[in-house]
Structure formats: structure tokens, C-alpha cells
Design a protein around this motif. Structure first.
Motif, PDB file in Angstrom:
ATOM      1  N   ILE A  57      23.699  55.278  89.727  1.00  0.00           N
ATOM      2  CA  ILE A  57      22.963  54.342  90.585  1.00  0.00           C
ATOM      3  C   ILE A  57      23.453  54.472  92.019  1.00  0.00           C
ATOM      4  O   ILE A  57      24.651  54.448  92.283  1.00  0.00           O
ATOM      5  N   THR A  58      22.504  54.598  92.941  1.00  0.00           N
ATOM      6  CA  THR A  58      22.877  54.687  94.348  1.00  0.00           C
ATOM      7  C   THR A  58      22.750  53.336  95.052  1.00  0.00           C
ATOM      8  O   THR A  58      23.525  53.031  95.952  1.00  0.00           O
ATOM      9  N   ARG A  59      21.776  52.527  94.616  1.00  0.00           N
ATOM     10  CA  ARG A  59      21.536  51.262  95.317  1.00  0.00           C
ATOM     11  C   ARG A  59      20.799  50.293  94.393  1.00  0.00           C
ATOM     12  O   ARG A  59      19.974  50.706  93.582  1.00  0.00           O
ATOM     13  N   ILE A  60      21.095  49.005  94.576  1.00  0.00           N
ATOM     14  CA  ILE A  60      20.394  47.951  93.840  1.00  0.00           C
ATOM     15  C   ILE A  60      19.963  46.894  94.841  1.00  0.00           C
ATOM     16  O   ILE A  60      20.754  46.452  95.666  1.00  0.00           O
ATOM     17  N   GLU A  61      18.693  46.521  94.770  1.00  0.00           N
ATOM     18  CA  GLU A  61      18.181  45.420  95.593  1.00  0.00           C
ATOM     19  C   GLU A  61      17.718  44.317  94.666  1.00  0.00           C
ATOM     20  O   GLU A  61      17.007  44.561  93.696  1.00  0.00           O
ATOM     21  N   VAL A  62      18.145  43.084  94.970  1.00  0.00           N
ATOM     22  CA  VAL A  62      17.751  41.924  94.190  1.00  0.00           C
ATOM     23  C   VAL A  62      16.976  41.002  95.118  1.00  0.00           C
ATOM     24  O   VAL A  62      17.421  40.706  96.231  1.00  0.00           O
ATOM     25  N   HIS A  63      15.819  40.555  94.664  1.00  0.00           N
ATOM     26  CA  HIS A  63      14.981  39.643  95.436  1.00  0.00           C
ATOM     27  C   HIS A  63      14.788  38.363  94.630  1.00  0.00           C
ATOM     28  O   HIS A  63      14.274  38.411  93.510  1.00  0.00           O
ATOM     29  N   PHE A  64      15.227  37.239  95.206  1.00  0.00           N
ATOM     30  CA  PHE A  64      15.031  35.943  94.569  1.00  0.00           C
ATOM     31  C   PHE A  64      13.920  35.201  95.290  1.00  0.00           C
ATOM     32  O   PHE A  64      13.823  35.255  96.517  1.00  0.00           O
TER      33      PHE A  64
END
Length: 104
Positions: free
Chosen positions: A36-43
Motif C-alpha cells: 500500500i502506498t497511500r490510504i485516504e479516508v473520507h468521513f
């Protein structure tokens, strides 16, 4: 693995909130961290001030090296439950994706 936490205007994005969810992601996806290079979380809170069941939304986008981004969404009555549901879906999708790669 870079982690970015985003919230909509209806949710206060406290540092503590970002720290907690980042730690949970790191623990939950530890076995995939090299890929995994990047994780984006949107709430998000889809109804703002109004009360509604399952109006909290969590979208997790996982960017894996040399693959298309994987996106999962979960709705619940709390951010924590929505996050847990989305994290479980992300784990399952990543497991399936990497198992398919092994079979080729």
C-alpha cells in the motif's frame, strides 16, 4: 504508507480523531503495508444536523502499488461503526485481490 483523513463540514476533524483512525488503519492493514502506498479516508454526515439512521458515511480509498485504487464505503449510525465496516470491507477486498494475483 501515507494516511490522510478527511471530514466534511458536518464533522469536526480533531487531531485525536485522525490519530485514532490512522492507528486503527495501520493495525488493521499491517499485513498489506508493503504493497500500500497511500490510504485516504473520507468521513461524512449525510444529513448534517438532522438525525437519521445510518447517516454517517466512511469511504476508504486504498492505493496499491501497480494496481487501480480500491474504494469501499460503509454507512452506520456512528463514525466508529462506519469506519469498522469500511475497514472490514477493505481487508476483504485486499485479501481477494492479492490471492487472485498469486493464482496467476
Amino acid at each position: 504508507m501515507k494516511i490522510q483523513i478527511n471530514t466534511d463540514k458536518n464533522i469536526e476533524g480533531h487531531e485525536r480523531l485522525a490519530t485514532y483512525f490512522s492507528e486503527e488503519l495501520e493495525k488493521g492493514l499491517a499485513r498489506f503495508e508493503e504493497k500500500i502506498t497511500r490510504i485516504e479516508v473520507h468521513f461524512g454526515d449525510e444529513n448534517g444536523e438532522k438525525f437519521s439512521l445510518n447517516d454517517k458515511k466512511c469511504v476508504i480509498e486504498v492505493r496499491v502499488a501497480n494496481l487501480q485504487p480500491l474504494t469501499v464505503t460503509d454507512h452506520s449510525d456512528t463514525l466508529e461503526k462506519a469506519f469498522s465496516g469500511a475497514l472490514a470491507k477493505a481487508k476483504k477486498s485486499l485479501t481477494t485481490t492479492f490471492e487472485k494475483q498469486k493464482s496467476f
